[in-house]
Motif scaffolding. Structure first.
Motif, PDB file in Angstrom:
ATOM      1  N   THR A 235      -7.073  -4.028   4.210  1.00 47.65           N
ATOM      2  CA  THR A 235      -6.507  -4.532   2.880  1.00 47.65           C
ATOM      3  C   THR A 235      -6.738  -5.886   2.934  1.00 47.65           C
ATOM      4  OG1 THR A 235      -5.485  -2.275   2.441  1.00 47.65           O
ATOM      5  CG2 THR A 235      -4.979  -4.247   1.103  1.00 47.65           C
TER       6      THR A 235
ATOM      7  N   TYR B  51      -4.503   4.221   1.879  1.00 51.93           N
ATOM      8  CA  TYR B  51      -4.674   3.013   1.831  1.00 51.93           C
ATOM      9  C   TYR B  51      -6.178   2.153   1.424  1.00 51.93           C
ATOM     10  CZ  TYR B  51      -0.526   2.461   4.771  1.00 51.93           C
ATOM     11  OH  TYR B  51       0.788   2.715   5.515  1.00 51.93           O
TER      12      TYR B  51
ATOM     13  N   ALA C 122      -6.013   2.938  -2.344  1.00 51.20           N
ATOM     14  CA  ALA C 122      -5.416   1.910  -3.008  1.00 51.20           C
ATOM     15  C   ALA C 122      -5.742   0.453  -3.020  1.00 51.20           C
ATOM     16  CB  ALA C 122      -3.716   1.941  -2.237  1.00 51.20           C
ATOM     17  N   THR C 123      -6.665   0.196  -1.984  1.00 52.68           N
ATOM     18  CA  THR C 123      -6.995  -1.275  -1.720  1.00 52.68           C
ATOM     19  C   THR C 123      -8.264  -1.282  -2.779  1.00 52.68           C
ATOM     20  OG1 THR C 123      -6.700  -1.432   0.366  1.00 52.68           O
ATOM     21  CG2 THR C 123      -8.445  -2.654  -0.331  1.00 52.68           C
TER      22      THR C 123
ATOM     23  N   ASN D 144       0.945  -1.132   0.088  1.00 53.42           N
ATOM     24  CA  ASN D 144      -0.136  -0.040  -0.132  1.00 53.42           C
ATOM     25  C   ASN D 144       1.098   1.104   0.111  1.00 53.42           C
ATOM     26  OD1 ASN D 144      -2.509  -1.260   0.074  1.00 53.42           O
ATOM     27  ND2 ASN D 144      -2.751  -0.990   2.110  1.00 53.42           N
TER      28      ASN D 144
END
Length: 292
Positions: free
Chosen positions: A126, A84, A87-88, A72
């Motif tokens: 994540t 995060y 990005a996840t 991440n």
């Protein structure tokens, strides 16, 4: 095997890339600026410019990939939990839409708590999201990186922390994490969901860390425990946003009391590089020779 690697110039990612190249793999590396790759590395990889916060770009960059090493990204400025999460969304879409069969995810000790550990909560989220994709996933629950030691504090000879000075925790060299990641990517002998702890060679207290660094660097390194509020003030002074301050503090306060890692220290979770060896190799030449 077609393998993609994120953060290929980072403390861990660059070693993952090097290990895969030595294994005969030509990895696809994902990063904002391929120009940051060393010339020798560029000749051995397929570099794709990509912003990991851009889900469409991540999906496009990982087409026809069999396995993915995912880290991440964090800017170091905004709220890491929000970053995060963004990005996840991208990695979940990439795994699902591209049918990526296996993922090795760089997580952290403390993610097993799921909530209450500051920035680590974003890694836990994540983990949960990747588990829901149905891909084969290994979560690397890494200890405290040697490379997190601050050069400025070391030059000043004084480390300030908010953990009890005699509380042991796992410390690990980034290269050791990379070796575990690369072997998991390359091994055909696992499937499903795995948690792989990467605990380094020994649990260390901050007091022990100060002694080890003093010997390795040839200069006194003191360690002082300060209050949570004093640490908040210090982090604000260097320009951190309030959300980032609390996320950073939470990684210590959330693991300060009654926390036991999900996986114990065993031969499977122990890696070889000692803090003393790492400090001698990586810090001595970066710390001024004059002893205050």
């Amino acid at each position: 095997m077609r393998i993609a690697v994120t953060t290929p110039t980072g403390n861990v990612g660059r070693h993952v890339v090097a290990t895969l190249v030595r294994a005969g793999i030509r990895p696809r590396v994902l990063l904002r600026d391929p120009g940051r790759l060393a010339a020798g590395v560029r000749a051995e990889v397929d570099a794709v410019p990509v912003d990991q916060y851009d889900a469409d770009a991540v999906v496009a960059a990982t087409r026809a990939i069999d396995a993915l090493f995912w880290v991440n990204p964090a800017s170091g400025h905004g709220d890491p939990l929000d970053e995060y999460a963004r990005a996840t969304d991208g990695v979940v879409r990439a795994v699902t839409e591209n049918g990526i069969g296996r993922v090795v995810f760089q997580s952290s000790v403390g993610a097993e708590k799921r909530h209450g550990a500051g920035e680590i909560d974003g890694l836990a989220a994540t983990e949960i999201a990747l588990d829901g994709t149905g891909a084969d996933v290994t979560h690397l629950r890494c200890g405290y990186f040697f490379s997190n030691l601050e050069l400025g504090a070391l030059r000043a000879g004084a480390l300030q922390v908010i953990l009890p000075l005699d509380q042991p925790m796992a410390w690990v060299a980034p290269r050791d994490i990379a070796e575990v990641a690369a072997t998991r990517l390359l091994s055909p002998d696992w499937s499903g969901r795995w948690v792989q702890a990467v605990h380094g060679p020994a649990d260390l207290t901050w007091r022990e860390v100060g002694d080890i660094l003093t010997a390795a660097l040839g200069r006194p390194i003191g360690v002082e425990r300060i209050t949570d509020d004093a640490m908040r003030a210090r982090l604000r002074q260097v320009g951190m946003a309030e959300s980032l301050v609390e996320a950073v503090l939470g990684m210590s306060t959330g693991l300060r009391e009654d926390f036991v890692p999900e996986l114990p220290r065993t031969v499977r979770t122990t890696t070889p590089t000692t803090l003393a060896a790492w400090a001698y190799d990586h810090l001595r030449h970066r710390i001024a020779d004059d002893v205050p």
